[in-house]
Design a protein around this motif. Structure first.
Motif, mmCIF file in Angstrom:
data_model
loop_
_atom_site.group_PDB
_atom_site.id
_atom_site.type_symbol
_atom_site.label_atom_id
_atom_site.label_comp_id
_atom_site.label_asym_id
_atom_site.label_seq_id
_atom_site.Cartn_x
_atom_site.Cartn_y
_atom_site.Cartn_z
ATOM 1 N N LEU A 15 54.331 -3.398 -6.821
ATOM 2 C CA LEU A 15 52.995 -3.020 -7.296
ATOM 3 C C LEU A 15 52.761 -1.867 -8.320
ATOM 4 C CD1 LEU A 15 50.025 -3.635 -6.751
ATOM 5 C CD2 LEU A 15 49.780 -2.041 -5.029
ATOM 6 N N THR A 66 52.977 -2.776 -13.715
ATOM 7 C CA THR A 66 51.780 -3.576 -14.058
ATOM 8 C C THR A 66 52.003 -4.531 -15.330
ATOM 9 O OG1 THR A 66 50.941 -1.951 -15.804
ATOM 10 C CG2 THR A 66 50.133 -1.982 -13.181
ATOM 11 N N LYS A 78 50.832 -8.499 -16.553
ATOM 12 C CA LYS A 78 50.031 -8.859 -15.450
ATOM 13 C C LYS A 78 50.916 -9.076 -14.236
ATOM 14 C CE LYS A 78 46.177 -11.337 -17.985
ATOM 15 N NZ LYS A 78 45.475 -12.399 -18.064
ATOM 16 N N PHE A 79 51.772 -7.955 -13.864
ATOM 17 C CA PHE A 79 52.436 -7.860 -12.623
ATOM 18 C C PHE A 79 53.689 -8.819 -12.613
ATOM 19 C CE2 PHE A 79 48.331 -5.894 -11.734
ATOM 20 C CZ PHE A 79 48.629 -4.617 -11.245
ATOM 21 N N ARG A 82 49.443 5.931 -10.779
ATOM 22 C CA ARG A 82 48.045 5.441 -11.248
ATOM 23 C C ARG A 82 47.386 6.659 -11.373
ATOM 24 N NH1 ARG A 82 50.408 1.315 -10.799
ATOM 25 N NH2 ARG A 82 49.761 -0.812 -9.872
ATOM 26 N N TRP A 86 42.822 7.233 -7.460
ATOM 27 C CA TRP A 86 43.382 6.103 -7.069
ATOM 28 C C TRP A 86 42.852 5.956 -5.643
ATOM 29 C CZ3 TRP A 86 45.476 1.190 -7.902
ATOM 30 C CH2 TRP A 86 46.271 0.880 -6.829
ATOM 31 N N MET A 89 42.581 -0.205 -5.548
ATOM 32 C CA MET A 89 43.859 -0.988 -5.073
ATOM 33 C C MET A 89 43.626 -2.551 -5.192
ATOM 34 S SD MET A 89 46.444 -0.301 -2.276
ATOM 35 C CE MET A 89 47.940 -1.574 -1.672
ATOM 36 N N GLU A 149 43.867 -5.206 -7.765
ATOM 37 C CA GLU A 149 45.403 -5.366 -8.315
ATOM 38 C C GLU A 149 46.095 -6.390 -7.079
ATOM 39 O OE1 GLU A 149 47.219 -1.881 -9.099
ATOM 40 O OE2 GLU A 149 45.847 -1.354 -11.017
ATOM 41 N N TRP A 150 45.745 -5.839 -5.773
ATOM 42 C CA TRP A 150 46.351 -6.493 -4.764
ATOM 43 C C TRP A 150 46.087 -8.215 -4.770
ATOM 44 C CZ3 TRP A 150 46.144 -9.245 -0.190
ATOM 45 C CH2 TRP A 150 46.730 -9.088 0.852
ATOM 46 N N TYR A 184 45.003 -9.979 -7.158
ATOM 47 C CA TYR A 184 45.454 -10.899 -8.252
ATOM 48 C C TYR A 184 46.871 -11.111 -7.690
ATOM 49 C CZ TYR A 184 47.172 -12.118 -12.696
ATOM 50 O OH TYR A 184 47.678 -12.749 -14.038
ATOM 51 N N ILE A 185 47.795 -10.311 -7.463
ATOM 52 C CA ILE A 185 49.056 -10.744 -7.117
ATOM 53 C C ILE A 185 49.157 -11.641 -5.968
ATOM 54 C CG2 ILE A 185 51.350 -9.689 -6.164
ATOM 55 C CD1 ILE A 185 50.819 -7.070 -7.467
#
Length: 597
Positions: free
Chosen positions: A156, A159, A162-163, A199, A203, A208, A211-212, A214-215
């Motif tokens: 994570l 980045t 896009k990860f 981050r 943060w 979070m 981002e979480w 999206y992955i």
């Protein structure tokens, strides 16, 4: 309850035959003493009593992804896994995660060989990366016990594009682990990202979440059957030291809640080996264990409120690869048993014990290595025997439920009753955490030497009487997790059961001591300081598979009125072996008794 009273000398009981190698080594210096008798009652629980289920993978494992190929170089971890899995009738659960997870990248065109991964190659070390390719998976696949299952922790921190690191790694994991994969994690100990500069300092869980998500969305989109599931959390700070909203109630409130999140986790180490002093004492204090873990009751409740389960996703005795003289001792094995059973009583389903290839908190050391100019061998550490003892507790064909025994828990003493779904008592566990130190077994060639010391007083023993609902005359099996002393690093066993230091195969079979329920339902047995006992129906032992030495047969013997039954690959008792074992045990007993003349 505190076990203490004036000592009373007694003769060597037949039930201690399994400790004869220890007696022979300590010679006439061993004198046993009996404190005041302990009496406990186990009533049948009310139908609405809260008994928690025991997960078959209550003891699980956390290993850095870079380390699993190195573990695969030897048979030690594989054969330990086989022994544990034989008892629990399911594969081991392994979390491939840790600090290296957030440094990992993957490329399908990486041509590093499986053998090179096993040699300890981790990729571009100068950049702090762990670079994986297809042969990484070939380096360990099919090298562990059947049905081993994996949790993979994705990067994570990175980045870029896009990860891409996380998403490409997930694609490789799905391709090569396939049905062996249980869950993905995303990020390791993300509550530290702000303080470590990964981050912004502000943060939190709400930052979070996108981002979480999206992955997770990309991983599911790229998976063959779209049924990927996740474990959320994985925070470093313990429940009593939460930063911002980085705990399970906090992330659920922030939006970490969906059908794809089936587990939540947090990490905890009772002591920090990264800085400051650590001691063996907290491992032998039940109150310390219960007070620490009770802080996780709200975490369990939060996970269960959204239909998920809670686990301790990374744990062990001391953080930062453990500490010699603490993590590699018999005290750690006793601690593990009390730690996981108490955790289960409050709803923690699994605990993942972190291991590295040379860490003193590991169950096995798989390779020869050099540390501070000293050379060490591969070998088995006491924690393995704590895990094995728990696997004996879990061995049963159906669901088991656990609760503490009322009145049987205090600083240096704990006890648990194990029930089936029909409210029938199946097993009893007693753990005597009272410290007893011995110079016997004080070293292990797999770990650094530490100070060897012995208790000046005699090793205390107590006679325990348990009032049970069991029928009079019922045959019971009694087995012991035992060692020379709480500080011992070797000569640890489970009623004679041992694993080879070379390859982890069974070298000596377990011996059940057979006792019977008395007329009034009482069960009576002795319990030494620094020892754990498991009592169950002997018929249940016969009904379940157990690891044994290849080609061995079961044997039966009676010495001084005590029946001892050695397990074997063939569990039918051989009449020829009965005579030979009886003679052999009698001779050894006579030799031991001569030490006391």
């Amino acid at each position: 309850m505190k076990i203490s009273s004036p000592y009373q000398l007694r003769t060597l009981p037949a039930g201690l035959l399994l400790l004869l190698p220890l007696l022979l080594s300590e010679s006439q210096n061993v004198v046993y003493a009996v404190p005041q008798t302990v009496a406990i009652e186990i009533p049948v629980p009310a139908k609405d009593a809260l008994l928690r289920p025991l997960d078959k993978n209550l003891v699980s494992w956390s290993i850095q992804n870079r380390d699993l190929p190195i573990f695969a170089r030897s048979k030690l971890l594989e054969n330990l896994f086989k022994a544990l899995s034989t008892n629990i009738a399911t594969g081991q659960s392994v979390r491939l995660g840790g600090g290296e997870s957030d440094k990992t990248t993957y490329g399908s065109d990486i041509t590093i060989t499986a053998k090179k991964f096993q040699s300890g190659y981790y990729g571009a070390q100068a950049q702090g990366n762990v670079t994986l390719g297809p042969n990484y998976f070939a380096s360990f696949k099919e090298k562990y016990a059947p049905d081993t299952r994996y949790i993979w922790c994705l990067n994570l921190i990175n980045t870029t594009n896009k990860f891409e690191a996380a998403i490409s790694t997930a694609a490789g994991v799905l391709e090569y682990l396939g049905d062996e994969l249980d869950l993905f994690e995303i990020g390791n100990e993300a509550d530290f990202y702000g303080s470590k500069g990964y981050r912004d300092s502000e943060w939190d869980a709400s930052m979070m979440l996108p981002e979480w998500n999206y992955i997770a969305d990309e991983v599911i989109k790229n998976s063959p059957n779209k049924t990927v599931r996740f474990m959320a959390g994985g925070f470093a700070n313990p429940a009593f030291q939460v930063t911002k909203d980085f705990d399970i109630p906090g992330i659920i409130s922030a939006g970490f809640q969906s059908s794809r999140i089936t587990w939540y986790s947090m990490h905890i180490y009772p002591q920090s080996g990264c800085s400051g002093a650590v001691t063996i004492a907290p491992l032998l204090e039940h109150n310390t264990i219960s007070e620490t873990l009770s802080n996780y009751i709200p975490q369990v409740a939060a996970a269960e409120s959204v239909g998920a389960q809670f686990t301790i996703g990374e744990t062990n005795t001391v953080s930062c690869v453990g500490r010699p003289g603490i993590s590699d001792t018999f005290a750690a094995a006793l601690w593990l048993v009390d730690y996981v059973l108490f955790a289960a009583t409050i709803g923690i389903r699994r605990l993942y014990f972190h291991a590295t290839t040379t860490g003193s908190y590991s169950p096995v050391i798989p390779i020869k290595y050099t540390l501070n100019s000293e050379n060490y061998t591969a070998g088995v550490l006491p924690l393995s025997y704590g895990a094995y003892f728990v696997s004996e507790i879990l061995s049963f064909n159906d669901t088991l439920l656990v609760t503490q025994i009322e009145g049987g828990n205090d600083t240096d003493y704990s006890s648990y009753s194990i029930w089936d779904e029909n409210n029938k008592l199946r097993k009893i566990v007693f753990i005597n955490l009272e410290s007893y130190n011995s110079s016997t077994g004080g070293t292990n060639t797999a770990v650094p030497d530490t100070e060897v010391y012995s208790s000046k007083e005699a090793r205390p023993s107590t006679q325990v009487t348990v009032a049970t609902p069991w029928e009079a005359g019922q045959e019971l099996s009694l087995i012991r997790l035992q060692g020379p002393g709480s500080n011992s690093k070797s000569m640890v066993n489970v009623s004679g059961f041992t694993l080879s230091e070379k390859d982890g195969l069974v070298t000596s079979n377990l011996v059940d001591t057979i006792i019977k329920v008395q007329e009034n339902g009482d069960v009576v047995f002795d319990l030494l300081a620094s020892e754990a006992v498991l009592i169950q129906y002997y018929s249940d032992v016969l009904a379940n598979k157990h690891p044994t030495k290849s080609g061995s047969k079961a044997a039966n013997s009676t010495v001084s009125g005590v029946v001892m039954r050695t397990r074997g690959a063939n569990m039918s008792i051989s009449p020829r072996l009965v005579l030979s074992v009886r003679l052999a045990v009698s001779c050894v007993l006579l030799s031991a008794l001569l030490l006391f003349v």
